[in-house]
Design an enzyme around this catalytic site. Structure first.
Site, PDB file in Angstrom:
ATOM      1  N   ASP A   8      -5.193  12.315   7.985  1.00  0.00           N
ATOM      2  CA  ASP A   8      -6.403  13.056   7.627  1.00  0.00           C
ATOM      3  C   ASP A   8      -7.494  12.551   8.569  1.00  0.00           C
ATOM      4  O   ASP A   8      -7.191  11.853   9.562  1.00  0.00           O
ATOM      5  CB  ASP A   8      -6.740  12.912   6.130  1.00  0.00           C
ATOM      6  CG  ASP A   8      -7.202  11.519   5.737  1.00  0.00           C
ATOM      7  OD1 ASP A   8      -7.183  10.614   6.597  1.00  0.00           O
ATOM      8  OD2 ASP A   8      -7.581  11.326   4.571  1.00  0.00           O
ATOM      9  N   CYS A  65      -3.746   7.823   6.244  1.00  0.00           N
ATOM     10  CA  CYS A  65      -4.997   8.238   5.618  1.00  0.00           C
ATOM     11  C   CYS A  65      -5.788   6.961   5.375  1.00  0.00           C
ATOM     12  O   CYS A  65      -5.370   5.887   5.835  1.00  0.00           O
ATOM     13  CB  CYS A  65      -4.769   9.071   4.355  1.00  0.00           C
ATOM     14  SG  CYS A  65      -4.079   8.198   2.938  1.00  0.00           S
ATOM     15  N   THR A  67      -6.389   4.897   2.810  1.00  0.00           N
ATOM     16  CA  THR A  67      -5.649   3.825   2.137  1.00  0.00           C
ATOM     17  C   THR A  67      -4.144   3.892   2.395  1.00  0.00           C
ATOM     18  O   THR A  67      -3.430   2.943   2.079  1.00  0.00           O
ATOM     19  CB  THR A  67      -5.828   3.936   0.618  1.00  0.00           C
ATOM     20  OG1 THR A  67      -5.364   5.237   0.213  1.00  0.00           O
ATOM     21  CG2 THR A  67      -7.283   3.772   0.212  1.00  0.00           C
ATOM     22  N   HIS A  98      15.677  -2.000   2.949  1.00  0.00           N
ATOM     23  CA  HIS A  98      16.008  -1.908   1.519  1.00  0.00           C
ATOM     24  C   HIS A  98      15.909  -0.485   0.962  1.00  0.00           C
ATOM     25  O   HIS A  98      16.594  -0.154   0.010  1.00  0.00           O
ATOM     26  CB  HIS A  98      15.068  -2.803   0.698  1.00  0.00           C
ATOM     27  CG  HIS A  98      15.344  -4.271   0.886  1.00  0.00           C
ATOM     28  ND1 HIS A  98      14.767  -5.244   0.110  1.00  0.00           N
ATOM     29  CD2 HIS A  98      16.141  -4.924   1.783  1.00  0.00           C
ATOM     30  CE1 HIS A  98      15.193  -6.446   0.508  1.00  0.00           C
ATOM     31  NE2 HIS A  98      16.023  -6.277   1.533  1.00  0.00           N
ATOM     32  N   HIS A 133      21.544  -1.874  -2.006  1.00  0.00           N
ATOM     33  CA  HIS A 133      20.401  -0.983  -1.769  1.00  0.00           C
ATOM     34  C   HIS A 133      20.837   0.485  -1.739  1.00  0.00           C
ATOM     35  O   HIS A 133      20.085   1.377  -2.115  1.00  0.00           O
ATOM     36  CB  HIS A 133      19.698  -1.361  -0.466  1.00  0.00           C
ATOM     37  CG  HIS A 133      19.214  -2.775  -0.458  1.00  0.00           C
ATOM     38  ND1 HIS A 133      18.286  -3.239  -1.353  1.00  0.00           N
ATOM     39  CD2 HIS A 133      19.580  -3.843   0.300  1.00  0.00           C
ATOM     40  CE1 HIS A 133      18.068  -4.535  -1.131  1.00  0.00           C
ATOM     41  NE2 HIS A 133      18.847  -4.919  -0.140  1.00  0.00           N
TER      42      HIS A 133
HETATM   43  C1  RB5 Z   1     -10.569  10.127   2.407  1.00  0.00           C
HETATM   44  O1  RB5 Z   1     -11.880   9.759   2.196  1.00  0.00           O
HETATM   45  C2  RB5 Z   1      -9.623   9.250   1.615  1.00  0.00           C
HETATM   46  O2  RB5 Z   1      -9.732   9.521   0.247  1.00  0.00           O
HETATM   47  C3  RB5 Z   1      -8.214   9.414   2.106  1.00  0.00           C
HETATM   48  O3  RB5 Z   1      -8.162   9.114   3.465  1.00  0.00           O
HETATM   49  C4  RB5 Z   1      -7.157   8.543   1.466  1.00  0.00           C
HETATM   50  O4  RB5 Z   1      -7.539   7.204   1.438  1.00  0.00           O
HETATM   51  C5  RB5 Z   1      -6.595   8.994   0.197  1.00  0.00           C
HETATM   52  O5  RB5 Z   1      -5.661   8.390  -0.355  1.00  0.00           O
END
Ligand code: RB5
Length: 142
Positions: A8, A65, A67, A98, A133
């Site tokens: 993203d 993304c 996180t 695994h 596994h």
């Molecule tokens: C975008 O702001 C953020 O929410 C996205 O990149 C991600 O971390 C979602 O899981």
């Protein structure tokens, strides 16, 4: 290998690191977007990458993304997809060894180029260990 990548807006910059590393290491890479850091919705890009890996269009995928959580949750909705959130390079190895993971996800706001390159190195160096596994992965699939 044939690798699909996507992100993203939060993962857009580090996606360039992923693209360059994969090309340098001889992989055939398809960047499924986005192509700017304008705000987008991560499920749209997770769907593109997970969809093509699930139907055999690509061997494996890479998603980023902020996180790494959003893209991994979305990718794991696809049958046959095992997406691992590689928050450090050791997890990248273990995800292959695994879990026979076929998509690696990165937390772009909590990592850097160096850790991503080391994680990709580990990911491609590691093989699924099978054995106990294999049984566990089969249970996920069933
Ligand atoms: C975008 O702001 C953020 O929410 C996205 O990149 C991600 O971390 C979602 O899981």
């Amino acid at each position: 290998m044939k690798i699909a990548i996507g992100s993203d807006h939060a993962g857009y910059e580090l996606k360039k690191t992923v693209y360059a590393w994969l090309q340098e290491h001889g992989h055939e890479v398809e960047d499924m977007g986005p192509w700017s850091d304008d705000s987008v919705d991560y499920p749209d890009y997770a769907r593109k990458v997970a969809g093509t890996v699930a139907n055999g269009g690509h061997d494996q995928g890479v998603l980023l993304c902020g996180t790494g959580v959003g893209v991994s949750i979305a990718a794991n909705k696809f049958k046959g997809i095992r997406a691992v959130l590689a928050f450090n390079p050791e997890i990248a190895s273990l995800g292959r060894q695994h879990n026979n993971a076929n998509i690696i996800c990165f937390p772009a706001r909590f990592t850097d180029s160096e850790a991503i390159e080391k994680s990709l190195e580990n990911w491609f160096a590691a093989d699924f260990e099978g054995g106990r596994h294999e049984r566990r992965v089969a249970k996920i699939e069933s």
